[in-house]
Write a protein that holds these residues in place. Structure first.
Motif, PDB file in Angstrom:
ATOM      1  N   UNK A 222      36.057  44.268  28.835  1.00 29.21           N
ATOM      2  CA  UNK A 222      35.887  43.221  28.267  1.00 29.21           C
ATOM      3  C   UNK A 222      36.220  42.474  28.422  1.00 29.21           C
ATOM      4  N   UNK A 223      37.849  42.780  29.072  1.00 23.99           N
ATOM      5  CA  UNK A 223      38.990  41.326  29.479  1.00 23.99           C
ATOM      6  C   UNK A 223      39.625  41.913  30.670  1.00 23.99           C
ATOM      7  N   UNK A 224      40.359  41.248  32.054  1.00 30.45           N
ATOM      8  CA  UNK A 224      40.788  41.797  32.684  1.00 30.45           C
ATOM      9  C   UNK A 224      42.186  40.375  33.167  1.00 30.45           C
ATOM     10  N   UNK A 225      43.769  41.136  33.075  1.00 27.73           N
ATOM     11  CA  UNK A 225      44.388  40.142  32.878  1.00 27.73           C
ATOM     12  C   UNK A 225      45.816  40.780  34.484  1.00 27.73           C
ATOM     13  N   UNK A 226      45.829  40.132  34.998  1.00 27.46           N
ATOM     14  CA  UNK A 226      46.874  40.148  35.739  1.00 27.46           C
ATOM     15  C   UNK A 226      48.124  38.838  35.525  1.00 27.46           C
ATOM     16  N   UNK A 227      49.247  40.127  36.050  1.00 32.06           N
ATOM     17  CA  UNK A 227      50.601  39.108  36.286  1.00 32.06           C
ATOM     18  C   UNK A 227      50.427  37.507  36.452  1.00 32.06           C
ATOM     19  N   UNK A 228      51.380  36.963  36.177  1.00 31.57           N
ATOM     20  CA  UNK A 228      50.725  35.040  36.456  1.00 31.57           C
ATOM     21  C   UNK A 228      51.059  34.352  37.195  1.00 31.57           C
ATOM     22  N   UNK A 229      52.731  35.490  38.037  1.00 31.42           N
ATOM     23  CA  UNK A 229      53.140  34.907  39.673  1.00 31.42           C
ATOM     24  C   UNK A 229      52.127  34.063  40.550  1.00 31.42           C
ATOM     25  N   UNK A 230      52.684  33.307  41.392  1.00 29.62           N
ATOM     26  CA  UNK A 230      50.991  32.455  41.834  1.00 29.62           C
ATOM     27  C   UNK A 230      51.824  33.450  43.815  1.00 29.62           C
ATOM     28  N   UNK A 231      52.361  34.634  43.297  1.00 35.17           N
ATOM     29  CA  UNK A 231      52.448  35.231  45.105  1.00 35.17           C
ATOM     30  C   UNK A 231      51.891  35.813  45.318  1.00 35.17           C
ATOM     31  N   UNK A 232      51.267  35.767  46.570  1.00 36.03           N
ATOM     32  CA  UNK A 232      50.839  37.225  47.127  1.00 36.03           C
ATOM     33  C   UNK A 232      51.662  38.874  47.401  1.00 36.03           C
ATOM     34  N   UNK A 233      50.698  39.878  46.468  1.00 34.49           N
ATOM     35  CA  UNK A 233      51.173  41.158  46.316  1.00 34.49           C
ATOM     36  C   UNK A 233      51.189  41.829  45.320  1.00 34.49           C
ATOM     37  N   UNK A 234      51.073  42.949  45.892  1.00 36.84           N
ATOM     38  CA  UNK A 234      51.328  43.741  44.697  1.00 36.84           C
ATOM     39  C   UNK A 234      51.383  43.108  43.244  1.00 36.84           C
ATOM     40  N   UNK A 235      50.367  43.394  42.214  1.00 40.38           N
ATOM     41  CA  UNK A 235      50.815  42.924  40.980  1.00 40.38           C
ATOM     42  C   UNK A 235      50.793  43.757  39.723  1.00 40.38           C
ATOM     43  N   UNK A 236      51.326  43.876  38.857  1.00 44.85           N
ATOM     44  CA  UNK A 236      50.618  44.606  37.303  1.00 44.85           C
ATOM     45  C   UNK A 236      49.181  43.608  37.064  1.00 44.85           C
ATOM     46  N   UNK A 237      48.480  44.658  36.725  1.00 41.21           N
ATOM     47  CA  UNK A 237      47.535  44.063  35.934  1.00 41.21           C
ATOM     48  C   UNK A 237      47.224  45.377  34.700  1.00 41.21           C
ATOM     49  N   UNK A 238      45.981  44.261  33.408  1.00 40.31           N
ATOM     50  CA  UNK A 238      45.620  45.077  32.108  1.00 40.31           C
ATOM     51  C   UNK A 238      44.016  44.473  32.276  1.00 40.31           C
ATOM     52  N   UNK A 239      43.353  45.713  31.604  1.00 38.93           N
ATOM     53  CA  UNK A 239      42.239  46.198  31.673  1.00 38.93           C
ATOM     54  C   UNK A 239      41.972  46.547  30.703  1.00 38.93           C
ATOM     55  N   UNK A 240      41.340  45.630  29.539  1.00 39.61           N
ATOM     56  CA  UNK A 240      40.665  46.369  28.041  1.00 39.61           C
ATOM     57  C   UNK A 240      39.114  46.288  28.414  1.00 39.61           C
ATOM     58  N   UNK A 241      38.349  48.001  28.741  1.00 37.82           N
ATOM     59  CA  UNK A 241      37.209  48.188  28.348  1.00 37.82           C
ATOM     60  C   UNK A 241      36.765  49.141  27.315  1.00 37.82           C
ATOM     61  N   UNK A 242      35.238  48.695  26.862  1.00 42.42           N
ATOM     62  CA  UNK A 242      34.998  49.873  26.089  1.00 42.42           C
ATOM     63  C   UNK A 242      34.166  51.708  26.395  1.00 42.42           C
ATOM     64  N   UNK A 243      34.712  52.304  26.150  1.00 38.25           N
ATOM     65  CA  UNK A 243      33.584  53.797  26.746  1.00 38.25           C
ATOM     66  C   UNK A 243      32.709  53.314  26.418  1.00 38.25           C
ATOM     67  N   UNK A 244      31.927  55.046  27.037  1.00 38.16           N
ATOM     68  CA  UNK A 244      30.949  55.395  26.557  1.00 38.16           C
ATOM     69  C   UNK A 244      30.339  55.682  25.455  1.00 38.16           C
ATOM     70  N   UNK A 245      31.463  56.034  24.229  1.00 37.82           N
ATOM     71  CA  UNK A 245      31.392  56.288  23.714  1.00 37.82           C
ATOM     72  C   UNK A 245      31.060  54.626  22.242  1.00 37.82           C
ATOM     73  N   UNK A 246      31.964  53.451  23.142  1.00 40.41           N
ATOM     74  CA  UNK A 246      31.452  52.686  22.149  1.00 40.41           C
ATOM     75  C   UNK A 246      33.542  52.201  22.415  1.00 40.41           C
ATOM     76  N   UNK A 247      34.356  53.040  22.356  1.00 40.78           N
ATOM     77  CA  UNK A 247      36.093  52.361  21.870  1.00 40.78           C
ATOM     78  C   UNK A 247      36.254  51.969  22.670  1.00 40.78           C
ATOM     79  N   UNK A 248      37.255  51.084  21.812  1.00 38.59           N
ATOM     80  CA  UNK A 248      38.265  50.396  22.520  1.00 38.59           C
ATOM     81  C   UNK A 248      39.002  51.336  23.180  1.00 38.59           C
TER      82      UNK A 248
END
Length: 87
Positions: free
Chosen positions: A45-71
């Protein structure tokens, strides 16, 4: 009470129940990805990551539906999208 009023009251009650269940799903607690985690992702449903404009490892967040349709929500670490011009 006439039939139309009863139908309207039932419809209103059903819509309120649906709204409450949708509101409850939007407050899903994210779990953190670890190596070996089994992911049941049917639709992202959505993908986001830290907004820092630097190259490197950042924290990210994904919202999705599973096979049962639960968020579901997932927190994970990834290389920043700002690393595209570097090797």
């Amino acid at each position: 009470m006439n039939t139309k009023a009863v139908y309207a009251a039932c419809l209103f009650a059903a819509l309120n129940i649906c709204t409450l269940s949708a509101r409850a799903e939007s407050n899903v607690q994210p779990h953190t990805y670890t190596d070996g985690s089994h992911l049941d992702i049917q639709k992202v449903l959505s993908l986001t990551e830290d907004t820092e404009p630097t190259c490197g490892v950042v924290n990210a967040h994904m919202t999705y539906l599973d096979s049962a349709g639960h968020q579901q929500a997932l927190d994970y670490r990834k290389f920043s999208d700002h690393c595209t011009n570097q090797n």
